[in-house]
Design a protein around this motif. Structure first.
Motif, PDB file in Angstrom:
ATOM      1  N   PRO A   1      29.385  61.245 -22.728  1.00  0.00           N
ATOM      2  CA  PRO A   1      27.998  60.898 -22.400  1.00  0.00           C
ATOM      3  C   PRO A   1      27.280  60.131 -23.489  1.00  0.00           C
ATOM      4  N   THR A   2      27.667  60.307 -24.778  1.00  0.00           N
ATOM      5  CA  THR A   2      26.957  59.584 -25.824  1.00  0.00           C
ATOM      6  C   THR A   2      27.258  58.098 -25.765  1.00  0.00           C
ATOM      7  N   ARG A   3      28.330  57.731 -25.074  1.00  0.00           N
ATOM      8  CA  ARG A   3      28.696  56.326 -25.021  1.00  0.00           C
ATOM      9  C   ARG A   3      28.316  55.664 -23.703  1.00  0.00           C
ATOM     10  N   THR A   4      27.556  56.328 -22.878  1.00  0.00           N
ATOM     11  CA  THR A   4      27.059  55.693 -21.677  1.00  0.00           C
ATOM     12  C   THR A   4      25.952  54.706 -22.041  1.00  0.00           C
ATOM     13  N   LEU A   5      25.814  53.681 -21.224  1.00  0.00           N
ATOM     14  CA  LEU A   5      24.771  52.697 -21.458  1.00  0.00           C
ATOM     15  C   LEU A   5      23.396  53.322 -21.246  1.00  0.00           C
ATOM     16  N   VAL A   6      22.471  53.002 -22.104  1.00  0.00           N
ATOM     17  CA  VAL A   6      21.079  53.413 -21.907  1.00  0.00           C
ATOM     18  C   VAL A   6      20.538  52.626 -20.716  1.00  0.00           C
ATOM     19  N   ALA A   7      20.009  53.319 -19.731  1.00  0.00           N
ATOM     20  CA  ALA A   7      19.592  52.643 -18.502  1.00  0.00           C
ATOM     21  C   ALA A   7      18.407  53.340 -17.865  1.00  0.00           C
ATOM     22  N   ARG A   8      17.575  52.532 -17.190  1.00  0.00           N
ATOM     23  CA  ARG A   8      16.493  53.075 -16.370  1.00  0.00           C
ATOM     24  C   ARG A   8      16.666  52.551 -14.950  1.00  0.00           C
ATOM     25  N   HIS A   9      16.306  53.395 -13.979  1.00  0.00           N
ATOM     26  CA  HIS A   9      16.461  53.056 -12.570  1.00  0.00           C
ATOM     27  C   HIS A   9      15.077  52.927 -11.942  1.00  0.00           C
TER      28      HIS A   9
ATOM     29  N   PRO B   1      15.630  49.452  -6.657  1.00  0.00           N
ATOM     30  CA  PRO B   1      16.850  49.829  -5.941  1.00  0.00           C
ATOM     31  C   PRO B   1      18.012  48.871  -6.195  1.00  0.00           C
ATOM     32  N   CYS B   2      19.158  49.453  -6.504  1.00  0.00           N
ATOM     33  CA  CYS B   2      20.418  48.726  -6.724  1.00  0.00           C
ATOM     34  C   CYS B   2      20.428  47.866  -7.986  1.00  0.00           C
ATOM     35  N   LEU B   3      19.406  48.004  -8.836  1.00  0.00           N
ATOM     36  CA  LEU B   3      19.366  47.298 -10.116  1.00  0.00           C
ATOM     37  C   LEU B   3      19.146  48.311 -11.231  1.00  0.00           C
ATOM     38  N   ARG B   4      19.547  47.931 -12.445  1.00  0.00           N
ATOM     39  CA  ARG B   4      19.334  48.789 -13.610  1.00  0.00           C
ATOM     40  C   ARG B   4      18.669  48.003 -14.728  1.00  0.00           C
ATOM     41  N   GLU B   5      17.818  48.682 -15.478  1.00  0.00           N
ATOM     42  CA  GLU B   5      17.233  48.120 -16.684  1.00  0.00           C
ATOM     43  C   GLU B   5      18.044  48.619 -17.875  1.00  0.00           C
TER      44      GLU B   5
END
Length: 424
Positions: free
Chosen positions: A128-136, A139-143
């Motif tokens: 989990p520490t290596r997952t990309l930092v992301a915000r949702h 819909p169907c896109l990520r920041e």
């Protein structure tokens, strides 16, 4: 890239053999080959528990993970991929490597928008520490967050935040403050008639990031005819117009679909607008004319591609871990009578499942007894049977039970005919 293309692709045949290898293994071998051609590199070996390599260059020990590189290059041509690999490895050609500090990166931190499927295969869920930092938020896109570098951008992972000693919120605030300083660069009026059309031609690789800025798209109210709408088919394409003139809207649809299909770095073929609070949301055109239905079909096809990629990833993950969990497909259809689009998923009793968010849930009550019910109605009448899985994007719901007889009767009464159901 087409709407129906499986985003992670199939295996490739290794040159000179009949062996079929996965895309991740293929990239790993390409990086190993590139290192083998460098006379300053020795002792290249794979990391035993991670997707990456350890090597020694000019006496310096280097350990690098390839998850981000895989996500960045998976849709590129062989020639483009080779160039990105060379730039990636060139970053390790300097003197003694050291971890960047927050003071060194904060001025270069920026947000980017990517499809929901981007990077979902990297890294594995047990790291989990290596997952990309992301915000949702859309819909169907990520920041996502990146650190802007001269030759490439480094996607920010949670382990980076831990190294820098900053929170996710602080990182996003900093990134958006940096973006706000360049938001007006390259914003030009391309056409005035019959309806104003604007584009961002900043050539800074963050053209589409402007769409994420609070108030940016909303600020075009009054500068365009009608409600502001935008399209971001590729990473360097952001075009804005108004929805008053149907011909202009149709041209944006053409642009979105054509460039999305053609680009190796596509984002979305869909149109977006702002709600009453100024938030960016998918654009839905009122009515049931050909243009309104086209826009709805484009959103549905894009969602189907993202859900298909998500299902492939989850199926592989569950198989590797021995998890018995059914990942339901996102189904799509158009009615023969009017070409109206409709999305659906299937739900059976006694099956532990992950359901995508669709227009309709087709409930299997018996061998020949199926019951289509609007998804929103299932959520309202049987709230204890579906649980949102917050870490999955696009949205999925875990089935936590089958509705009791009383609720099934209510659902049966709320059932719809798929051939005539009008999606709200």
């Amino acid at each position: 890239m087409g709407f129906w293309k499986k985003l992670f692709g199939g295996g490739k045949q290794d040159a000179g053999s009949q062996e079929t290898v996965s895309p991740r293994e293929y990239l790993l071998r390409e990086v190993e080959a590139a290192l083998a051609e460098d006379s300053s590199v020795e002792e290249v070996r794979r990391l035993p528990d991670d997707y990456g390599l350890h090597f020694t260059r000019n006496g310096e020990s280097v350990q690098t993970y390839l998850d981000n590189l895989f996500a960045e290059t998976r849709e590129l041509s062989p020639e483009q991929r080779a160039q990105v690999i060379r730039r990636f490895l060139a970053a390790f050609s300097g003197t003694k490597a050291s971890q960047s500090t927050w003071e060194e990166v904060q001025a270069r931190l920026l947000p980017v928008v990517r499809s929901a499927a981007f990077g979902v295969m990297a890294p594995p869920s047990d790291a989990p520490t290596r997952t990309l930092v992301a915000r949702h938020t859309i819909p169907c896109l990520r920041e996502l967050l990146v650190v802007d570098q001269p030759d490439a951008s480094m996607y920010v992972q949670h382990e980076h935040l831990a190294e820098w000693g900053v929170s996710e919120e602080e990182a996003y605030v900093t990134a958006f403050a940096n973006l706000a300083r360049i938001q007006d660069v390259g914003v030009d009026l391309q056409e005035e008639r019959p309806s104003p059309v604007w584009s961002v031609d900043s050539e800074d690789s963050y053209e589409t990031s402007r769409l994420l800025l609070p108030g940016f798209l909303a600020s075009f109210a009054g500068r365009v005819s009608g409600r502001p709408i935008a399209v971001i088919p590729t990473r360097s394409t952001l075009v804005i117009a108004g929805d008053q003139d149907p011909a202009t809207v149709s041209r944006l649809c053409d642009l979105g679909e054509r460039e999305f299909e053609a680009s190796a770095r596509s984002i979305s073929p869909c149109l977006y607008t702002v709600d009453d609070a100024g938030r960016v949301v998918p654009y839905r055109r009122a009515g049931h004319d050909a243009l309104a239905l086209r826009i709805r079909r484009t959103h549905m096809r894009f969602a189907m591609g993202e859900y298909t990629a998500q299902k492939e990833f989850l199926d592989e993950q569950h198989e590797a871990k021995g998890v018995d969990l059914f990942v339901a497909s996102y189904g799509a259809m158009t009615r023969e009578k009017d070409d109206a689009p409709l999305s659906w998923c299937s739900w059976s009793a006694d099956v532990d499942a992950l359901l995508p968010k669709t227009d309709v849930v087709v409930m299997h009550l018996g061998e020949e007894d199926i019951l289509p019910v609007p998804f929103s109605v299932v959520q309202r009448l049987a709230p204890d049977c579906l649980t949102l899985v917050p870490e999955l994007w696009p949205t999925r719901y875990r089935t936590t039970g089958w509705p009791p007889p009383r609720v099934l009767e209510q659902l049966r009464a709320a059932g719809v005919d798929i051939g005539t159901y009008e999606v709200p």
